[in-house]
Design a protein around this motif. Structure first.
Motif, short mmCIF file in Angstrom:
data_model
loop_
_atom_site.label_atom_id
_atom_site.label_comp_id
_atom_site.label_asym_id
_atom_site.label_seq_id
_atom_site.Cartn_x
_atom_site.Cartn_y
_atom_site.Cartn_z
N ASN A 1 -18.88 51.44 37.37
CA ASN A 1 -18.98 52.11 36.07
C ASN A 1 -19.93 53.31 36.13
OD1 ASN A 1 -17.22 50.28 34.91
ND2 ASN A 1 -18.86 48.95 34.13
N GLY A 2 -20.89 53.26 37.05
CA GLY A 2 -21.77 54.41 37.23
C GLY A 2 -22.79 54.60 36.14
N GLY A 3 -23.07 53.56 35.34
CA GLY A 3 -24.05 53.71 34.28
C GLY A 3 -25.48 53.82 34.79
N ASP A 4 -25.77 53.12 35.88
CA ASP A 4 -27.12 53.14 36.46
C ASP A 4 -27.05 53.80 37.83
OD1 ASP A 4 -29.67 52.74 37.38
OD2 ASP A 4 -29.77 50.62 36.86
N PRO A 5 -27.65 54.96 38.03
CA PRO A 5 -27.56 55.64 39.33
C PRO A 5 -28.28 54.89 40.44
CG PRO A 5 -29.12 56.78 37.90
CD PRO A 5 -28.43 55.74 37.06
N TYR A 6 -29.20 54.00 40.09
CA TYR A 6 -29.95 53.26 41.10
C TYR A 6 -29.31 51.92 41.45
CZ TYR A 6 -33.60 56.64 40.08
OH TYR A 6 -34.31 57.80 39.90
N LEU A 7 -28.25 51.55 40.75
CA LEU A 7 -27.56 50.28 41.01
C LEU A 7 -26.65 50.45 42.22
CD1 LEU A 7 -27.23 47.40 39.91
CD2 LEU A 7 -25.26 48.23 38.62
N THR A 8 -26.88 49.68 43.26
CA THR A 8 -26.14 49.85 44.50
C THR A 8 -26.15 48.55 45.29
OG1 THR A 8 -26.05 51.04 46.60
CG2 THR A 8 -28.22 50.70 45.64
N PHE A 9 -25.24 48.47 46.24
CA PHE A 9 -25.23 47.35 47.19
C PHE A 9 -25.89 47.73 48.51
CE2 PHE A 9 -21.69 45.94 44.47
CZ PHE A 9 -22.03 44.61 44.31
N SER A 10 -26.27 48.98 48.64
CA SER A 10 -26.88 49.44 49.88
C SER A 10 -28.28 48.87 50.03
CB SER A 10 -26.93 50.97 49.89
OG SER A 10 -27.65 51.42 51.02
N LEU A 11 -28.59 48.40 51.23
CA LEU A 11 -29.94 47.90 51.50
C LEU A 11 -30.95 49.03 51.55
CD1 LEU A 11 -29.15 45.23 54.26
CD2 LEU A 11 -29.67 44.84 51.84
N ARG A 12 -30.47 50.25 51.65
CA ARG A 12 -31.37 51.40 51.65
C ARG A 12 -31.61 51.94 50.24
NH1 ARG A 12 -28.26 55.32 55.57
NH2 ARG A 12 -26.56 54.48 54.30
N GLY A 13 -31.01 51.30 49.26
CA GLY A 13 -31.14 51.78 47.88
C GLY A 13 -32.52 51.56 47.33
N THR A 14 -32.86 52.32 46.30
CA THR A 14 -34.19 52.22 45.70
C THR A 14 -34.28 51.06 44.73
OG1 THR A 14 -33.49 53.77 43.97
CG2 THR A 14 -34.60 54.68 45.90
N LEU A 15 -33.15 50.59 44.20
CA LEU A 15 -33.20 49.50 43.23
C LEU A 15 -33.71 48.23 43.87
CD1 LEU A 15 -32.61 48.44 40.40
CD2 LEU A 15 -30.32 47.86 41.16
N GLY A 16 -33.27 47.96 45.09
CA GLY A 16 -33.72 46.74 45.76
C GLY A 16 -35.21 46.72 45.94
N ASP A 17 -35.80 47.87 46.29
CA ASP A 17 -37.25 47.94 46.46
C ASP A 17 -37.98 47.75 45.14
OD1 ASP A 17 -36.76 48.40 49.12
OD2 ASP A 17 -36.82 50.59 48.91
N SER A 18 -37.50 48.44 44.10
CA SER A 18 -38.17 48.32 42.82
C SER A 18 -38.00 46.93 42.24
CB SER A 18 -37.61 49.36 41.84
OG SER A 18 -36.23 49.15 41.63
N TRP A 19 -36.83 46.31 42.49
CA TRP A 19 -36.60 44.96 42.00
C TRP A 19 -37.57 43.98 42.66
CZ3 TRP A 19 -33.88 42.92 38.12
CH2 TRP A 19 -33.64 41.55 38.13
N LYS A 20 -37.79 44.14 43.96
CA LYS A 20 -38.73 43.26 44.66
C LYS A 20 -40.15 43.47 44.16
CE LYS A 20 -35.94 42.99 48.86
NZ LYS A 20 -35.84 43.37 50.29
N ILE A 21 -40.48 44.73 43.84
CA ILE A 21 -41.83 45.01 43.36
C ILE A 21 -42.04 44.35 42.00
CG2 ILE A 21 -43.33 46.85 42.51
CD1 ILE A 21 -42.15 48.63 44.68
N ARG A 22 -41.01 44.41 41.13
CA ARG A 22 -41.16 43.83 39.81
C ARG A 22 -41.28 42.31 39.88
NH1 ARG A 22 -37.11 47.59 38.37
NH2 ARG A 22 -35.55 45.95 38.36
#
Length: 223
Positions: free
Chosen positions: A147-168
């Motif tokens: 859908n492309g609503g969230d530019p940080y939502l991805t399945f890539s392990l290099r994505g920034t969402l995974g890092d921020s999610w772990k931090i939160r």
């Protein structure tokens, strides 16, 4: 032409090409090659071949490939988090614990009644969730990525969402225990004594056993 190539490359990063075939594969059917053998259910999927599911006897043909095992829970297909998180970012997907192992569902499981908390529902199929995740399954997160609503939502392990999610979710919680500041996170626990200049040392608060006074020689009272 260049823009279309860039778009295809971005799509491959956001969604791996094997994800959709894995979600649509036919699991727990009898293997057509080893139908006469016992325990020939197709519950494995090869990420490198991206074909259909296969049984344990077919593993010999995927010896050097990336293979995940699909399991069954409540008549739905699931995969262990420890197996799938090596290949894609599975943050924002609700996890469950089955037989002591964390699992997540492959496909959506819609329900007719929506809970009162709108924060704890799947963004795609509106299923009630336990945690503040966003999606109930891999398929729902895939729809969210497309859908492309969230530019940080991805399945890539290099994505920034995974890092921020772990931090939160691994954020350090601070508290006071007997006047001492303690930092605790999910990975380790350590006590850091941060005392103000006017705070007495920890040694002064220890309760040492009191020494018993030695009983002296008794003296008879004078007549």
């Amino acid at each position: 032409m260049v823009s279309s190539i860039v778009k295809m490359e971005n799509d491959d990063v956001m969604t791996p090409p094997w994800l959709t075939p894995m979600l649509r594969a036919d699991y727990f059917v009898t293997c057509s090659i080893h139908a006469r053998w016992s325990k020939s259910e197709c519950n494995f999927f090869c990420l490198d071949c991206s074909g259909n599911a296969f049984c344990s006897y077919c593993l010999v043909h995927h010896r050097d490939h990336r293979v995940v095992q699909i399991r069954r829970s409540s008549y739905h297909n699931v995969v262990r988090v420890c197996e799938i998180e090596r290949h894609i970012d599975v943050s924002c997907i609700q996890n469950y614990v089955i037989n002591g192992a964390k699992i997540l569902f492959l496909n959506e499981r819609p329900q007719s009644r929506v809970g009162t908390s709108l924060d704890k529902i799947c963004q795609i199929c509106f299923r009630n969730l336990i945690d503040l995740c966003g999606f109930c399954s891999l398929a729902c997160k895939l729809d969210g990525v497309k859908n492309g609503g969230d530019p940080y939502l991805t399945f890539s392990l290099r994505g920034t969402l995974g890092d921020s999610w772990k931090i939160r979710n691994t954020g350090v919680c601070s508290g006071l225990i007997n006047g001492i500041s303690v930092g605790v996170d999910n990975q380790r626990s350590e006590t850091a004594a941060v005392l103000s200049p006017g705070t007495p040392s920890i040694e002064s608060h220890r309760d040492y056993p009191k020494k018993k006074r030695r009983k002296g020689i008794p003296h008879r009272a004078p007549f």
